[in-house]
Write an enzyme that holds these catalytic residues in place. Structure first.
Site, PDB file in Angstrom:
ATOM      1  N   CYS A 175       0.914  -0.975   0.077  1.00 17.68           N
ATOM      2  CA  CYS A 175      -0.005  -0.044  -0.097  1.00 17.68           C
ATOM      3  C   CYS A 175       0.668   1.276  -0.117  1.00 17.68           C
ATOM      4  O   CYS A 175       0.684   2.517  -0.709  1.00 17.68           O
ATOM      5  CB  CYS A 175      -1.080  -0.191   1.234  1.00 17.68           C
ATOM      6  SG  CYS A 175      -1.982  -1.437   1.265  1.00 17.68           S
TER       7      CYS A 175
HETATM    8  C1  BEZ Z   1       0.457  -4.622   1.788  1.00 20.42           C
HETATM    9  O1  BEZ Z   1       0.093  -3.543   1.553  1.00 20.42           O
HETATM   10  O2  BEZ Z   1       1.844  -4.661   1.608  1.00 20.42           O
HETATM   11  C2  BEZ Z   1      -0.403  -5.764   2.265  1.00 20.42           C
HETATM   12  C3  BEZ Z   1      -1.402  -5.847   3.011  1.00 20.42           C
HETATM   13  C4  BEZ Z   1      -1.896  -6.563   3.406  1.00 20.42           C
HETATM   14  C5  BEZ Z   1      -1.628  -8.075   3.130  1.00 20.42           C
HETATM   15  C6  BEZ Z   1      -0.341  -8.238   2.177  1.00 20.42           C
HETATM   16  C7  BEZ Z   1       0.373  -7.007   2.057  1.00 20.42           C
END
Ligand code: BEZ
Length: 211
Positions: free
Chosen positions: A45
């Site tokens: 994200c």
């Molecule tokens: C991420 O944004 O890195 C992420 C969020 C939830 C699960 C796996 C990755």
């Protein structure tokens, strides 16, 4: 609620990093993109929000207002944005909804319980200037989105909203487009004065008409 293409994007009022926003007022006469994130302080994200911030001028060029959503609170969002600005070498330049009570996530069906009970998946909604949903894409948490692809789709959506054409596989801005089946052969020359090719009676192409 199941949302489908052509539905009016449900309106809402949200707490965001840029103050309270009413979605339809925020969109105004523009197109919009509403996209969700599983959680704050997560690696994928972080790269996604940085990427969208860097593409702001591309969204502006297309009259697209950007609105992101994550299910954490405002204090977390503010701390996380500092990290995004630092690590992605940018400034987050669009609002991020603090959807702590998951009201908007539920309204837009962004929580898929068999993927994750509590967190949103990576949903993307593109909304037209008529406030109707033009595109829905859902990615899993583990896969960051390709925002160049979203710009490409927006180019196609905006072109095909104005002209009786469709865009073929892997089309990019500037390439030939396909003439809509509803256009009769005898009307093609007047509608598409740049010329056209008939490859098959049902497969007719023409240079992109709006450039
Ligand atoms: C991420 O944004 O890195 C992420 C969020 C939830 C699960 C796996 C990755």
């Amino acid at each position: 609620m199941t949302l489908r293409l052509g539905d009016i994007a449900p309106d809402f009022t949200a707490v965001t990093t840029e103050g309270e926003i009413n979605f339809h007022e925020y969109l105004g006469e523009n197109w919009g993109i509403l996209f969700s994130h599983p959680a704050d302080y997560t690696p994928v994200c972080t790269t996604e929000l940085g990427t969208v911030a860097k593409l702001k001028s591309e969204f502006d060029k297309r009259n697209v207002k950007v609105l992101a959503l994550s299910v954490d609170g405002l204090a977390d969002h503010e701390g996380w944005i500092k990290d995004i600005n630092e690590t992605q070498a940018t400034q987050v330049n669009f609002p991020l909804i603090a959807d702590k009570d998951r009201k908007i996530s539920q309204l837009y069906d962004m929580i898929h319980p068999n993927a994750s009970e509590n967190f949103t998946v990576r949903s993307v909604f593109v909304i037209g200037d008529d406030r109707k949903i033009k595109l829905i894409i859902t990615y899993p948490a583990s896969t960051g989105r390709n925002f160049d692809e979203l710009l490409r789709v927006i180019d196609s959506l905006q072109l095909t909203a104005d002209y009786s054409v469709a865009t073929p596989a892997n089309w990019k801005q500037g390439e030939d487009v396909v003439i809509a089946p509803s256009i009769k052969n005898e009307d093609i020359s007047s509608k598409f004065p740049k010329g056209h090719k008939v490859i098959k009676p049902y497969l007719r192409s023409t240079p992109q008409p709006n450039i």
